[in-house]
Write a protein that holds these residues in place. Structure first.
Motif, PDB file in Angstrom:
ATOM      1  N   UNK A   1      12.406  -5.238  17.794  1.00 20.97           N
ATOM      2  CA  UNK A   1      13.646  -5.870  17.323  1.00 20.97           C
ATOM      3  C   UNK A   1      13.349  -7.039  16.388  1.00 20.97           C
ATOM      4  N   UNK A   2      12.392  -7.880  16.758  1.00 24.26           N
ATOM      5  CA  UNK A   2      12.038  -9.029  15.919  1.00 24.26           C
ATOM      6  C   UNK A   2      11.520  -8.588  14.551  1.00 24.26           C
ATOM      7  N   UNK A   3      10.837  -7.445  14.514  1.00 27.58           N
ATOM      8  CA  UNK A   3      10.286  -6.938  13.258  1.00 27.58           C
ATOM      9  C   UNK A   3      11.328  -6.231  12.398  1.00 27.58           C
ATOM     10  N   UNK A   4      12.493  -5.960  12.966  1.00 28.05           N
ATOM     11  CA  UNK A   4      13.568  -5.319  12.205  1.00 28.05           C
ATOM     12  C   UNK A   4      13.689  -3.820  12.385  1.00 28.05           C
ATOM     13  N   UNK A   5      12.996  -3.246  13.371  1.00 26.41           N
ATOM     14  CA  UNK A   5      13.123  -1.816  13.637  1.00 26.41           C
ATOM     15  C   UNK A   5      14.481  -1.538  14.275  1.00 26.41           C
ATOM     16  N   UNK A   6      15.083  -0.425  13.891  1.00 25.53           N
ATOM     17  CA  UNK A   6      16.347  -0.001  14.496  1.00 25.53           C
ATOM     18  C   UNK A   6      16.137   1.342  15.172  1.00 25.53           C
ATOM     19  N   UNK A   7      16.845   1.530  16.269  1.00 29.27           N
ATOM     20  CA  UNK A   7      16.690   2.748  17.056  1.00 29.27           C
ATOM     21  C   UNK A   7      17.105   3.979  16.260  1.00 29.27           C
ATOM     22  N   UNK A   8      16.255   5.014  16.343  1.00 33.78           N
ATOM     23  CA  UNK A   8      16.528   6.303  15.727  1.00 33.78           C
ATOM     24  C   UNK A   8      16.901   7.310  16.812  1.00 33.78           C
ATOM     25  N   UNK A   9      16.107   7.323  17.877  1.00 30.16           N
ATOM     26  CA  UNK A   9      16.380   8.248  18.971  1.00 30.16           C
ATOM     27  C   UNK A   9      15.613   7.845  20.220  1.00 30.16           C
ATOM     28  N   UNK A  10      16.034   8.462  21.324  1.00 31.47           N
ATOM     29  CA  UNK A  10      15.320   8.362  22.593  1.00 31.47           C
ATOM     30  C   UNK A  10      15.006   9.780  23.035  1.00 31.47           C
ATOM     31  N   UNK A  11      13.877   9.932  23.711  1.00 27.13           N
ATOM     32  CA  UNK A  11      13.462  11.259  24.162  1.00 27.13           C
ATOM     33  C   UNK A  11      12.512  11.091  25.341  1.00 27.13           C
ATOM     34  N   UNK A  12      12.339  12.152  26.099  1.00 32.35           N
ATOM     35  CA  UNK A  12      11.419  12.166  27.231  1.00 32.35           C
ATOM     36  C   UNK A  12      10.054  12.655  26.778  1.00 32.35           C
ATOM     37  N   UNK A  13       9.028  11.903  27.110  1.00 34.13           N
ATOM     38  CA  UNK A  13       7.656  12.302  26.821  1.00 34.13           C
ATOM     39  C   UNK A  13       6.742  11.521  27.759  1.00 34.13           C
ATOM     40  N   UNK A  14       5.620  12.095  28.109  1.00 34.13           N
ATOM     41  CA  UNK A  14       4.668  11.450  29.018  1.00 34.13           C
ATOM     42  C   UNK A  14       5.331  11.042  30.336  1.00 34.13           C
ATOM     43  N   UNK A  15       6.355  11.783  30.751  1.00 32.96           N
ATOM     44  CA  UNK A  15       7.024  11.506  32.018  1.00 32.96           C
ATOM     45  C   UNK A  15       7.910  10.280  32.006  1.00 32.96           C
ATOM     46  N   UNK A  16       8.290   9.791  30.830  1.00 36.10           N
ATOM     47  CA  UNK A  16       9.127   8.588  30.743  1.00 36.10           C
ATOM     48  C   UNK A  16      10.006   8.650  29.496  1.00 36.10           C
TER      49      UNK A  16
ATOM     50  N   UNK B   1       0.813  -1.220   0.000  1.00 36.15           N
ATOM     51  CA  UNK B   1       0.000   0.000   0.000  1.00 36.15           C
ATOM     52  C   UNK B   1       0.847   1.271   0.000  1.00 36.15           C
ATOM     53  N   UNK B   2       2.005   1.229   0.637  1.00 40.81           N
ATOM     54  CA  UNK B   2       2.880   2.400   0.768  1.00 40.81           C
ATOM     55  C   UNK B   2       4.326   2.018   0.468  1.00 40.81           C
ATOM     56  N   UNK B   3       4.599   1.597  -0.755  1.00 40.55           N
ATOM     57  CA  UNK B   3       5.967   1.160  -1.062  1.00 40.55           C
ATOM     58  C   UNK B   3       6.965   2.298  -0.842  1.00 40.55           C
ATOM     59  N   UNK B   4       8.116   1.916  -0.349  1.00 40.28           N
ATOM     60  CA  UNK B   4       9.247   2.827  -0.149  1.00 40.28           C
ATOM     61  C   UNK B   4       9.054   3.868   0.953  1.00 40.28           C
ATOM     62  N   UNK B   5       7.986   3.769   1.756  1.00 41.79           N
ATOM     63  CA  UNK B   5       7.834   4.692   2.875  1.00 41.79           C
ATOM     64  C   UNK B   5       8.311   4.013   4.156  1.00 41.79           C
ATOM     65  N   UNK B   6       9.115   4.710   4.945  1.00 44.17           N
ATOM     66  CA  UNK B   6       9.532   4.124   6.219  1.00 44.17           C
ATOM     67  C   UNK B   6       8.371   4.088   7.206  1.00 44.17           C
ATOM     68  N   UNK B   7       8.491   3.218   8.180  1.00 42.64           N
ATOM     69  CA  UNK B   7       7.505   3.108   9.251  1.00 42.64           C
ATOM     70  C   UNK B   7       8.257   3.279  10.562  1.00 42.64           C
ATOM     71  N   UNK B   8       7.656   4.015  11.501  1.00 43.68           N
ATOM     72  CA  UNK B   8       8.243   4.172  12.822  1.00 43.68           C
ATOM     73  C   UNK B   8       7.394   3.443  13.852  1.00 43.68           C
ATOM     74  N   UNK B   9       8.018   3.156  14.972  1.00 38.02           N
ATOM     75  CA  UNK B   9       7.354   2.532  16.112  1.00 38.02           C
ATOM     76  C   UNK B   9       7.932   3.206  17.341  1.00 38.02           C
TER      77      UNK B   9
END
Length: 186
Positions: A154-169, A132-140
């Motif tokens: 990790x099992x799905x193949x996502x790689x870390x982009x960044x960490x940040x504080x939100x919602x108190x965590x 449905x959306x070829x060549x578009x990245x997906x974030x989680x």
């Protein structure tokens, strides 16, 4: 999260995996959706449980069409939901300055945790997304404290982009670039 822009061909035919069926919501899913959204265990890493009485009043008897929302069914019963939506540009964590990336999300009833259903269902949605959306990245995005969601990412193949504080965590943002046909659907 923002809904997907008009999605050609939505809804897709139900998607079958080895153990699951992913489909559009039906009226029979209402009570399970309320159970899911009002569960303290489910809400632990997503801002808390919603009050059951408020959900009973607000949730329509007949579901509205919501492109990108897949009900996950196992043995004929709803056990969770997977969403594919545009990440709100106002939220923290993005691949692009303007935001709006495709974002994968999911919620499952606690009784179904630990069986690999989240990984299997999300892999099926990513497989559909590749067409449905070829060549578009997906974030989680998930809290770093949510070890189960980090394992699924990790099992799905996502790689870390960044960490940040939100919602108190501390939050973790991962990306799958680009979405390709999955090894999960062979």
């Amino acid at each position: 999260m923002a809904a997907l822009e008009s999605l050609a061909g939505w809804p897709p035919a139900p998607i079958g995996t080895r153990r699951l069926v992913l489909r559009e919501p039906e009226a029979r899913d209402r009570s399970v959706m309320i159970e899911l959204l009002s569960s303290a265990e489910v809400g632990q890493y997503v801002g808390g449980a919603q009050p059951r009485d408020e959900l009973e009043k607000a949730m329509p008897r007949e579901p509205r069409r919501r492109p990108g929302l897949f009900v996950v069914e196992q043995a004929g019963s709803m056990i969770g939901a997977v969403t594919l939506e545009r990440r709100d540009p106002e939220r923290l964590g993005h691949l692009y300055a303007e935001g709006g990336e495709l974002e994968l999300g999911y919620l499952f009833l606690p009784r179904s945790w630990g069986s690999g259903y989240a990984t299997e269902a999300c892999a099926a949605v990513l497989e559909w997304c590749a067409g449905a959306f070829p060549d578009q990245p997906v974030v989680l995005s998930t809290q770093t404290a949510n070890a189960g969601s980090l394992r699924v990412a990790e099992k799905l193949g996502f790689t870390e982009v960044e960490r940040f504080e939100d919602y108190g965590a501390e939050q973790w943002l991962g990306a799958l670039r680009p979405v390709t046909r999955s090894r999960w659907m062979s």
